[in-house]
Write a protein that holds these residues in place. Structure first.
Motif, PDB file in Angstrom:
ATOM      1  N   PHE A   1      50.008 140.215  40.378  1.00 17.55           N
ATOM      2  CA  PHE A   1      50.884 139.218  41.160  1.00 17.55           C
ATOM      3  C   PHE A   1      51.352 139.538  42.456  1.00 17.55           C
ATOM      4  N   GLU A   2      51.727 140.897  42.485  1.00 22.08           N
ATOM      5  CA  GLU A   2      51.970 141.244  43.656  1.00 22.08           C
ATOM      6  C   GLU A   2      50.923 141.345  44.907  1.00 22.08           C
ATOM      7  N   PHE A   3      49.551 141.646  44.310  1.00 20.45           N
ATOM      8  CA  PHE A   3      48.843 141.426  45.269  1.00 20.45           C
ATOM      9  C   PHE A   3      48.358 140.194  45.843  1.00 20.45           C
ATOM     10  N   VAL A   4      48.566 139.139  44.783  1.00 18.43           N
ATOM     11  CA  VAL A   4      48.369 137.544  45.275  1.00 18.43           C
ATOM     12  C   VAL A   4      49.348 137.213  46.085  1.00 18.43           C
ATOM     13  N   GLN A   5      50.639 137.748  45.916  1.00 17.10           N
ATOM     14  CA  GLN A   5      51.856 137.337  46.882  1.00 17.10           C
ATOM     15  C   GLN A   5      51.492 137.671  48.400  1.00 17.10           C
ATOM     16  N   GLU A   6      51.015 139.054  48.508  1.00 13.94           N
ATOM     17  CA  GLU A   6      50.909 139.739  49.879  1.00 13.94           C
ATOM     18  C   GLU A   6      49.654 139.091  50.423  1.00 13.94           C
ATOM     19  N   ASN A   7      48.600 138.537  49.473  1.00 17.29           N
ATOM     20  CA  ASN A   7      47.299 138.219  50.154  1.00 17.29           C
ATOM     21  C   ASN A   7      47.184 136.568  50.166  1.00 17.29           C
ATOM     22  N   VAL A   8      48.428 135.886  49.731  1.00 13.32           N
ATOM     23  CA  VAL A   8      48.197 134.537  49.402  1.00 13.32           C
ATOM     24  C   VAL A   8      47.500 133.879  50.572  1.00 13.32           C
ATOM     25  N   GLY A   9      47.560 134.007  51.845  1.00 12.73           N
ATOM     26  CA  GLY A   9      46.844 133.529  52.988  1.00 12.73           C
ATOM     27  C   GLY A   9      45.430 133.855  53.058  1.00 12.73           C
ATOM     28  N   GLU A  10      45.125 134.853  52.393  1.00 12.78           N
ATOM     29  CA  GLU A  10      43.615 135.249  52.422  1.00 12.78           C
ATOM     30  C   GLU A  10      42.714 134.363  51.542  1.00 12.78           C
ATOM     31  N   PHE A  11      43.364 133.686  50.575  1.00 15.65           N
ATOM     32  CA  PHE A  11      42.557 132.773  49.514  1.00 15.65           C
ATOM     33  C   PHE A  11      42.297 131.502  49.904  1.00 15.65           C
ATOM     34  N   GLY A  12      42.711 131.085  51.116  1.00 19.13           N
ATOM     35  CA  GLY A  12      42.644 129.498  51.478  1.00 19.13           C
ATOM     36  C   GLY A  12      43.925 128.703  51.129  1.00 19.13           C
ATOM     37  N   ASN A  13      43.515 127.749  50.835  1.00 16.08           N
ATOM     38  CA  ASN A  13      44.743 126.823  50.750  1.00 16.08           C
ATOM     39  C   ASN A  13      45.089 126.886  49.181  1.00 16.08           C
ATOM     40  N   VAL A  14      46.503 127.039  49.227  1.00 20.03           N
ATOM     41  CA  VAL A  14      47.295 127.117  47.960  1.00 20.03           C
ATOM     42  C   VAL A  14      48.016 125.718  47.638  1.00 20.03           C
ATOM     43  N   SER A  15      48.160 125.142  46.598  1.00 25.02           N
ATOM     44  CA  SER A  15      48.817 123.985  46.577  1.00 25.02           C
ATOM     45  C   SER A  15      50.161 124.151  46.288  1.00 25.02           C
ATOM     46  N   LEU A  16      50.785 123.077  46.423  1.00 29.48           N
ATOM     47  CA  LEU A  16      52.445 123.006  46.469  1.00 29.48           C
ATOM     48  C   LEU A  16      52.672 123.507  45.134  1.00 29.48           C
ATOM     49  N   VAL A  17      52.295 123.208  43.994  1.00 32.51           N
ATOM     50  CA  VAL A  17      52.603 123.234  42.791  1.00 32.51           C
ATOM     51  C   VAL A  17      52.609 125.013  42.485  1.00 32.51           C
ATOM     52  N   GLN A  18      51.106 125.509  43.084  1.00 31.91           N
ATOM     53  CA  GLN A  18      50.992 126.841  42.887  1.00 31.91           C
ATOM     54  C   GLN A  18      51.947 127.793  43.587  1.00 31.91           C
ATOM     55  N   LYS A  19      52.247 127.335  44.732  1.00 30.04           N
ATOM     56  CA  LYS A  19      53.274 127.997  45.452  1.00 30.04           C
ATOM     57  C   LYS A  19      54.477 128.125  44.855  1.00 30.04           C
ATOM     58  N   LEU A  20      54.970 126.938  44.488  1.00 30.09           N
ATOM     59  CA  LEU A  20      56.348 126.845  43.720  1.00 30.09           C
ATOM     60  C   LEU A  20      56.222 127.780  42.639  1.00 30.09           C
ATOM     61  N   GLU A  21      55.402 127.475  41.764  1.00 30.63           N
ATOM     62  CA  GLU A  21      55.214 128.577  40.560  1.00 30.63           C
ATOM     63  C   GLU A  21      55.052 129.908  41.107  1.00 30.63           C
ATOM     64  N   MET A  22      54.488 130.372  42.124  1.00 24.35           N
ATOM     65  CA  MET A  22      54.498 131.785  42.514  1.00 24.35           C
ATOM     66  C   MET A  22      56.108 132.249  43.160  1.00 24.35           C
ATOM     67  N   LEU A  23      56.701 131.348  43.709  1.00 21.42           N
ATOM     68  CA  LEU A  23      58.252 131.640  44.187  1.00 21.42           C
ATOM     69  C   LEU A  23      59.037 131.812  42.984  1.00 21.42           C
ATOM     70  N   LEU A  24      58.758 130.791  41.874  1.00 18.69           N
ATOM     71  CA  LEU A  24      59.833 131.032  40.725  1.00 18.69           C
ATOM     72  C   LEU A  24      59.582 132.255  39.957  1.00 18.69           C
ATOM     73  N   GLU A  25      58.220 132.796  39.939  1.00 18.74           N
ATOM     74  CA  GLU A  25      58.077 134.160  39.438  1.00 18.74           C
ATOM     75  C   GLU A  25      58.644 135.290  40.135  1.00 18.74           C
ATOM     76  N   LYS A  26      58.539 135.121  41.510  1.00 15.38           N
ATOM     77  CA  LYS A  26      58.899 136.245  42.400  1.00 15.38           C
ATOM     78  C   LYS A  26      60.579 136.145  42.471  1.00 15.38           C
TER      79      LYS A  26
END
Length: 115
Positions: A30-55
């Motif tokens: 999860f931490e890897f994805v958080q640190e590299n989220v910009g490298e994976f292209g577009n992240v949907s709003l729902v995905q971003k909100l879920e990541m922030l809830l977890e963080k």
């Protein structure tokens, strides 16, 4: 020599091999994805909100309440049923609360202009 591909629209700057090496060294996926989220292209709003809830270890209802949003409308944003305007996304940013960088990532995921 390994070639880096830069995708202007997505902001991708790391090669696949670089990302793979970082992933292999990572202790937490999860931490890897958080640190590299910009490298994976577009992240949907729902995905971003879920990541922030977890963080931030918050619930949807906590963030919605702190953001001062109507509970029904807030849940519709989190579920992807409503596409919020910029002002509502900013309210959510305060509801977490997010850093300026994180708020900009949220705004980008929502398809609106940055701060």
């Amino acid at each position: 020599m390994q070639r880096k591909v830069k995708e202007v629209l997505c902001g991708v700057e790391k090669s696949t091999n670089e990302l793979m090496n970082e992933l292999k060294r990572a202790d937490d996926c999860f931490e890897f994805v958080q640190e590299n989220v910009g490298e994976f292209g577009n992240v949907s709003l729902v995905q971003k909100l879920e990541m922030l809830l977890e963080k931030y270890q918050k619930t949807r209802s906590e963030v919605i309440k702190e953001a001062g949003l109507d509970i029904t409308y807030g849940y519709q944003i989190f579920d992807g049923r409503k596409r919020p305007r910029r002002d509502k996304l900013l309210q959510l940013a305060f509801g977490f609360p997010l850093t300026v960088e994180e708020a900009n990532e949220l705004l980008r995921a929502g398809g609106v202009s940055n701060l």
